[in-house]
Structures are given as structure tokens and as C-alpha cells.
Design an enzyme around this catalytic site. Structure first.
Site, PDB file in Angstrom:
ATOM      1  N   LYS A 198       0.849  -1.203   0.000  1.00 23.03           N
ATOM      2  CA  LYS A 198       0.000   0.000   0.000  1.00 23.03           C
ATOM      3  C   LYS A 198       0.878   1.245   0.000  1.00 23.03           C
ATOM      4  O   LYS A 198       0.656   2.170  -0.778  1.00 23.03           O
ATOM      5  CB  LYS A 198      -0.918  -0.030   1.228  1.00 23.03           C
ATOM      6  CG  LYS A 198      -1.820   1.172   1.339  1.00 23.03           C
ATOM      7  CD  LYS A 198      -2.802   1.046   2.497  1.00 23.03           C
ATOM      8  CE  LYS A 198      -3.519   2.377   2.707  1.00 23.03           C
ATOM      9  NZ  LYS A 198      -4.481   2.326   3.808  1.00 23.03           N
ATOM     10  N   GLU A 204      10.332  -4.780   4.793  1.00 24.97           N
ATOM     11  CA  GLU A 204      10.425  -6.168   4.350  1.00 24.97           C
ATOM     12  C   GLU A 204      10.195  -6.280   2.839  1.00 24.97           C
ATOM     13  O   GLU A 204      10.925  -6.968   2.123  1.00 24.97           O
ATOM     14  CB  GLU A 204       9.369  -7.017   5.074  1.00 24.97           C
ATOM     15  CG  GLU A 204       9.593  -7.179   6.562  1.00 24.97           C
ATOM     16  CD  GLU A 204       8.905  -6.108   7.398  1.00 24.97           C
ATOM     17  OE1 GLU A 204       8.703  -4.973   6.895  1.00 24.97           O
ATOM     18  OE2 GLU A 204       8.591  -6.406   8.563  1.00 24.97           O
ATOM     19  N   GLY A 259      -4.999  -1.810   4.816  1.00 22.59           N
ATOM     20  CA  GLY A 259      -4.192  -2.938   4.342  1.00 22.59           C
ATOM     21  C   GLY A 259      -4.878  -4.276   4.569  1.00 22.59           C
ATOM     22  O   GLY A 259      -4.926  -5.133   3.683  1.00 22.59           O
ATOM     23  N   ARG A 260      -5.450  -4.465   5.763  1.00 23.62           N
ATOM     24  CA  ARG A 260      -6.058  -5.759   6.088  1.00 23.62           C
ATOM     25  C   ARG A 260      -7.441  -5.932   5.464  1.00 23.62           C
ATOM     26  O   ARG A 260      -8.090  -6.957   5.677  1.00 23.62           O
ATOM     27  CB  ARG A 260      -6.110  -5.937   7.606  1.00 23.62           C
ATOM     28  CG  ARG A 260      -6.730  -4.791   8.361  1.00 23.62           C
ATOM     29  CD  ARG A 260      -6.385  -4.846   9.846  1.00 23.62           C
ATOM     30  NE  ARG A 260      -6.881  -3.690  10.586  1.00 23.62           N
ATOM     31  CZ  ARG A 260      -6.206  -2.548  10.723  1.00 23.62           C
ATOM     32  NH1 ARG A 260      -5.024  -2.396  10.150  1.00 23.62           N
ATOM     33  NH2 ARG A 260      -6.713  -1.555  11.422  1.00 23.62           N
ATOM     34  N   GLU A 345      -5.211  -6.620  14.518  1.00 23.70           N
ATOM     35  CA  GLU A 345      -4.681  -5.305  14.130  1.00 23.70           C
ATOM     36  C   GLU A 345      -5.807  -4.264  14.159  1.00 23.70           C
ATOM     37  O   GLU A 345      -5.560  -3.085  14.402  1.00 23.70           O
ATOM     38  CB  GLU A 345      -4.023  -5.364  12.743  1.00 23.70           C
ATOM     39  CG  GLU A 345      -3.060  -4.211  12.498  1.00 23.70           C
ATOM     40  CD  GLU A 345      -2.255  -4.337  11.212  1.00 23.70           C
ATOM     41  OE1 GLU A 345      -2.837  -4.162  10.131  1.00 23.70           O
ATOM     42  OE2 GLU A 345      -1.039  -4.597  11.284  1.00 23.70           O
ATOM     43  N   HIS A 376      -5.156 -32.877  16.684  1.00 24.20           N
ATOM     44  CA  HIS A 376      -4.016 -33.679  17.131  1.00 24.20           C
ATOM     45  C   HIS A 376      -2.921 -32.799  17.716  1.00 24.20           C
ATOM     46  O   HIS A 376      -1.781 -33.244  17.854  1.00 24.20           O
ATOM     47  CB  HIS A 376      -3.494 -34.519  15.964  1.00 24.20           C
ATOM     48  CG  HIS A 376      -4.520 -35.504  15.483  1.00 24.20           C
ATOM     49  ND1 HIS A 376      -4.639 -36.770  16.008  1.00 24.20           N
ATOM     50  CD2 HIS A 376      -5.519 -35.373  14.579  1.00 24.20           C
ATOM     51  CE1 HIS A 376      -5.649 -37.391  15.421  1.00 24.20           C
ATOM     52  NE2 HIS A 376      -6.207 -36.556  14.556  1.00 24.20           N
ATOM     53  N   LYS A 514       8.932  -0.596  14.474  1.00 27.07           N
ATOM     54  CA  LYS A 514       9.552  -0.231  13.187  1.00 27.07           C
ATOM     55  C   LYS A 514      10.589   0.868  13.405  1.00 27.07           C
ATOM     56  O   LYS A 514      11.695   0.822  12.855  1.00 27.07           O
ATOM     57  CB  LYS A 514       8.493   0.284  12.202  1.00 27.07           C
ATOM     58  CG  LYS A 514       7.568  -0.776  11.635  1.00 27.07           C
ATOM     59  CD  LYS A 514       6.634  -0.140  10.595  1.00 27.07           C
ATOM     60  CE  LYS A 514       5.520  -1.079  10.170  1.00 27.07           C
ATOM     61  NZ  LYS A 514       4.563  -0.475   9.246  1.00 27.07           N
TER      62      LYS A 514
END
Ligand code: F6P
Length: 546
Positions: A198, A204, A259-260, A345, A376, A514
Site C-alpha cells: 500500500k 520487508e 491494508g487488512r 490489528e 491432534h 519499526k
């Protein structure tokens, strides 16, 4: 719009006194025994999704008070404000209009912009998907958070619809152990790299994009610089920065897309490449159908609103601090990770809209794993642990292994699906019914130690039961039903966030780490630990081998 906080309403006080009195001893088994109509009363049908909410710790009184809470918090007016494009993300001065991304032409704000990019992107998608012509066989999506998790979740979920000549790869972590194994196996001439961000500034993503660019130029050889135009695309609100990076094929979106909440925008490009333009439009249509339900169904039959109300009841009155997601479909294995970002978030906040500290809890921890694998691993704790953890089962009635599934596998796969569904139902049954010590005493326990008396063994084999769960049933996992499911979760997260009086659409909580990372980076070169806290200084020295 002035917002009444949930704890300042008469309904909140009424819920508190109900919980302190009659509500405290709620038992699911007794509730079912007392009311033959319980399943019908607590089941809802929304587009593409049937929801059985009857195995939850609530009854008519709680549900009625929660509806009163919704009204006293003016939930409907606030929902309408969001859908109309009012700047409800007030800390960033932005509208919240992911619903406009999936609305038909002309039906929501910003329609011309949305459909302009969508049409252009889907035309381009079909050119790339013509792999004999485009030469593209692999797509590497580089992005993180909302620029990764949506596509990474949806692409395997819709594998039955996916191109068999294009393989999708996802790289997100700044750790080179993510990108290196992916690129090592690819040929630059057959690869399309999407840089999805965005902001087009995320550390990253930029680091991975640089590595991918260097890999491409080195592997492509002569003409590599010119070929970047065909082999790199960017999806971003910062088209200018993408241009500076050297990417000329760009698909934009807008600051009113969180973003999400962005898989419906150009960030959905890898999804469209996998499943094609028509299926991508179906995904949008499914989400839009859920949007209409959210916008118009009465509060009492509005599934996302009911779920958000239940979340508040569980978190603030019953004290349940986490919720486990159990999708009984291997294609939905990344759904828990996707929902972690969506919910945590959005609602992991501790101040109200005015920035005042909240006197009550907000977002639960959201976690999970595809069934049956989770059974499991951690289901032991769900059944016999000391915490009550509501579980959300997602079951898909009809499997779809794709049009190319070999005939010879069909009978076995059909049998596996029955086993999968039986497991799903058995788990919610076991959570609710439990097993008394007397029942356990009456059973053989062949693996129990002969050194122990029967009573002790039976106590270990007792299940408290009365553990809550919801079950969502989808007829089949299609682009439309998946779109509806994701939109359901989005609106449910909005509902609890709105009741809690928080801003679900900013994410300042990711900033500090950050910033500190940027301050630490030069110290990795200099080794300077001056001014650092003792622990960080010692760890830095250890990592530097000093
Ligand atoms: O770190 C949080 C975050 O800002 C998310 O909200 C977002 O989805 C992600 O980083 C990626 O951001 P971008 O798409 O700008 O690279």
C-alpha cells in the site's frame, strides 16, 4: 457523530447484573434440554452461509440485552456512516470503504475509480493467464501483512478454480530464508514478480523487491532492464514510488482501503491471476452480497452484528480472552492467520475514540489451525484445559477437488470428506456434552496405568463439557462463498470495535517497533551500544559475536 461507549449504556449495566445473577450458571446441556426450539432460535442464514450459534453461552435474555446495547450505541447509524464514506478512521482522517471495492458499478462511492482499475487489471490478468503467449509460468507476490495474507489465504482456498499452468508463490518475511528457496527454483524468463505494498515503503517488501530485481537482472541476461516492464508489476497507492523503483506496470488503490481490508483491491492481483477474471468478480460479488445483508438485515437476524455482539458478551462479561478458528477445509489453512491480522490489528486497542484509556477488555486472541490437524495438537486444551475458549468451526458441505481430479481418486476423496465432516461435528458435540466422571468410570480405559485406582483414572478422563462453539456451514467453497465468509468476518470485527468505541482502522501499535528497528540498524555496523538498555545491548553484542 457522537459515540456512546458501550459501558455507558443502560444495557451494559443490565448485562452486568444478569451475569452476576441468573446468567452466571448457564449450561448448554440444560439449555438444550429446556428448549426444543433452541437450534432454530439461534441459527441464522446469511448469503452463502448458514450459522448455528446455538452452542454458545447465551439465551434469549442475553441476546435481547445485546440488541438493546447495539441500539443504545447507535450501531446502525454508525454502520451507515461507514458505508456512506464518512471519515470514520478519524485518527488518520480517512474514509473506510473496502465495501466500495466490491459494489457493482454505480452502487457505492468512488465507483468510477474502482471499476476503472478493476477492468484494466482484469484485462491484463487474462493476458498473463494466456501462458502460451505470455510465457509466464510462475508468479511471485512480494508483500507483507495485508499485502500478503489475503491473497495467500484465498489462492489455496480456491485451488479448484486455479490455473494449472501458473504457479503462485508468496514471499513476505524480511528473512532471506523466505525468498531464497522460492527464487532458486524459478527461471526469470517465466516469472512475474508482483511488488504489493500500500505504502511502497515497507522495509520487508522493499528488501525482498530489491533482491528479486537483482535476481531477475542476473538471471535474465541481456535485455533484462527492458524486460522488467513485462516481468514486474506493482500494486500500491504510491504509484510514483513504484515508478521510481522501475516498475511501469502498476495497479493503484486508495488510502481509504485499509491494508487488512485490501484483498478486494489491486492487492487481489495474485488471486485474479490464479482464478481468472470471472471468478475474481464472483469473489467480489459474494462479499457484496454479505455487505447488503450487513447493511439491511434487522439487527436480530444480521449475522455479522450478532457475532460482534456475542464477541462483546464473551470478552467483557464472561471473560473469554481468546477464540479459536477451526476451518474444516485444508484450503482454508491460512484463514486463522488472515483473521489474526484482520481482528487483532483492527481491535487490539486500549483507548477510546477520544484517546481515553478503556476500563474494559477489547480484542481477544484469535488463533487456530485447519481441522482435523488442530485436533491432534491443541484440542486437548480446548476440551480439558482450565480456560474456556470458544471455537468457531467452518464446515463445507460439498467438496470440490477441481475439474481435473483423476477418476481413480474420486471414491477415496468422497470418503475422506465424510470423515472430515464427522470429525467437525464430533468436536463441537464433545466440547458441549463433555463426559462426567461417572460415565468415565463406566468405560474401559485399556491404556490406563494398572498402578492407579479406577476413580483416579476416571477423573483424568472426565471432560467438563459446556464449552461453547459456533458452526458455519457453506454449501461449497466457491469464490462467492469465500467472499461472503471474509466479508462476514470484516463486519463482525467492525461491530465489536464499534461497540467498544475504538478506531478499528488505524494501527499505530506497529510503529514503535519499526522505528526502533531503524535506530538499531546502524548499530549492527558500528557495534555501538551506548544508551541502549542492558538486555538489548548484551543481545546485540552476542549477535555481533563481540
Ligand atoms: O505493519 C503493519 C502494516 O502497516 C499493515 O497494516 C499492512 O497491511 C502491512 O504493514 C503492509 O503494509 P504495506 O502494504 O504498506 O507494505
Amino acid at each position: 457523530m457522537s459515540v456512546t461507549r458501550c459501558d455507558q449504556t443502560p444495557a451494559w449495566a443490565a448485562l452486568q447484573s444478569h451475569h452476576a445473577g441468573a446468567g452466571r450458571a448457564f449450561d448448554l446441556r440444560s439449555a438444550f434440554a429446556a428448549d426444543a426450539g433452541r437450534v432454530a432460535a439461534f441459527s441464522l442464514d446469511a448469503p452463502e452461509i448458514h450459522a448455528d450459534l446455538s452452542k454458545n453461552h447465551w439465551g434469549a435474555t442475553v441476546q435481547g440485552l445485546l440488541l438493546q446495547l447495539a441500539r443504545e450505541c447507535a450501531l446502525e447509524a454508525r454502520r451507515d456512516a461507514m458505508l456512506a464514506g464518512e471519515p470514520i478512521n478519524h485518527t488518520e482522517g480517512r474514509a473506510v470503504l473496502h465495501t466500495a471495492l466490491r459494489a457493482p458499478r454505480g452502487a457505492a462511492p468512488c465507483s468510477d475509480d474502482v471499476h476503472g482499475v478493476l477492468d484494466r487489471m482484469l484485462d491484463w490478468v487474462e493476458q498473463v493467464r494466456d501462458t502460451a503467449r505470455s510465457g509466464i509460468r510462475h508468479v511471485v507476490n512480494i508483500g507483507i501483512g495485508g499485502s500478503d495474507l489475503g491473497p495467500q489465504m484465498v489462492v489455496p482456498a480456491l485451488d479448484a478454480y486455479a490455473s494449472r499452468t501458473l504457479t503462485l508463490h508468496f514471499v513476505s518475511n524480511v528473512d532471506g530464508h523466505d525468498i531464497a528457496p522460492v527464487l532458486r527454483r524459478l527461471d526469470p524468463r517465466e516469472t512475474l514478480v508482483i511488488v504489493a505494498s500500500k505504502t511502497f515503503t515497507t522495509q520487508e517488501t522493499m528488501a525482498n523487491a530489491q533482491v528479486a530485481r537483482a535476481w531477475f537482472l542476473a538471471g535474465y541476461g541481456e535485455g533484462g532492464e527492458a524486460a522488467i516492464a513485462q516481468h514486474f508489476a506493482a500494486t500500491t497507492t504510491n504509484v510514483e514510488a513504484a515508478g521510481k523503483f522501475g516498475i511501469t506496470t502498476t495497479f493503484g488503490f486508495w488510502d481509504w482501503v485499509g491494508g487488512r481490508y485490501s484483498l478486494w483491491s489491486a492487492i487481489g492481483l495474485p488471486i485474479a491471476l490464479a482464478i481468472g477474471a470471472a471468478n475474481f468478480r464472483d469473489l467480489l460479488a459474494g462479499a457484496h452480497a454479505m455487505d447488503r445483508h450487513f447493511a439491511s438485515a434487522p439487527l436480530a437476524s444480521n449475522l455479522p452484528i450478532q457475532l460482534g455482539l456475542l464477541d462483546v458478551w464473551y470478552r467483557n462479561f464472561l471473560g473469554y480472552s481468546s477464540r479459536s478458528i477451526a476451518p474444516y477445509h485444508q484450503g482454508l489453512r491460512r484463514l486463522p492467520a488472515y483473521l489474526q491480522q484482520l481482528e487483532m490489528e483492527s481491535n487490539g486497542k486500549c483507548v477510546d475514540l477520544d484517546g481515553q484509556a478503556l476500563p474494559y477488555a477489547t480484542c481477544p486472541v484469535v488463533w487456530g489451525e485447519a481441522g482435523t490437524n488442530g485436533q491432534h495438537a491443541y484440542f486437548q486444551m480446548l476440551h480439558q484445559g482450565t480456560d474456556v475458549i470458544p471455537v468457531e468451526f467452518v464446515a463445507v458441505k460439498t467438496p470440490n477437488h477441481g475439474p481435473d481430479v483423476p477418476e481413480v481418486l474420486k471414491a477415496g476423496l468422497a470418503d475422506q470428506h465424510i470423515k472430515l465432516l464427522a470429525n467437525c461435528l464430533a468436536q463441537s458435540q464433545a466440547l458441549m456434552l463433555g463426559k462426567s466422571t461417572a460415565e468415565a468410570l463406566g468405560e474401559k480405559a485399556p491404556t490406563a496405568s494398572a498402578q492407579l485406582d479406577a476413580q483416579t483414572v476416571a477423573r483424568h478422563r472426565t471432560f467438563p463439557g459446556n464449552r461453547p462453539s459456533s458452526t458455519f456451514v457453506l454449501e461449497s467453497l466457491t469464490p462467492a462463498s469465500l467472499g461472503a465468509l471474509i466479508a462476514l468476518y470484516e463486519h463482525r470485527v467492525w461491530t465489536s470495535g464499534a461497540l467498544w468505541g475504538i478506531n478499528s482502522f488505524d494501527q499505530w501499535g506497529v510503529e514503535l517497533g519499526k522505528a526502533l528497528c531503524n535506530q538499531l540498524l546502524p548499530r549492527f555496523a558500528s557495534g555501538d551500544t551506548a544508551g541502549l538498555d542492558g538486555s538489548t545491548a548484551a543481545l546485540l553484542q552476542r549477535l555481533l559475536g563481540r
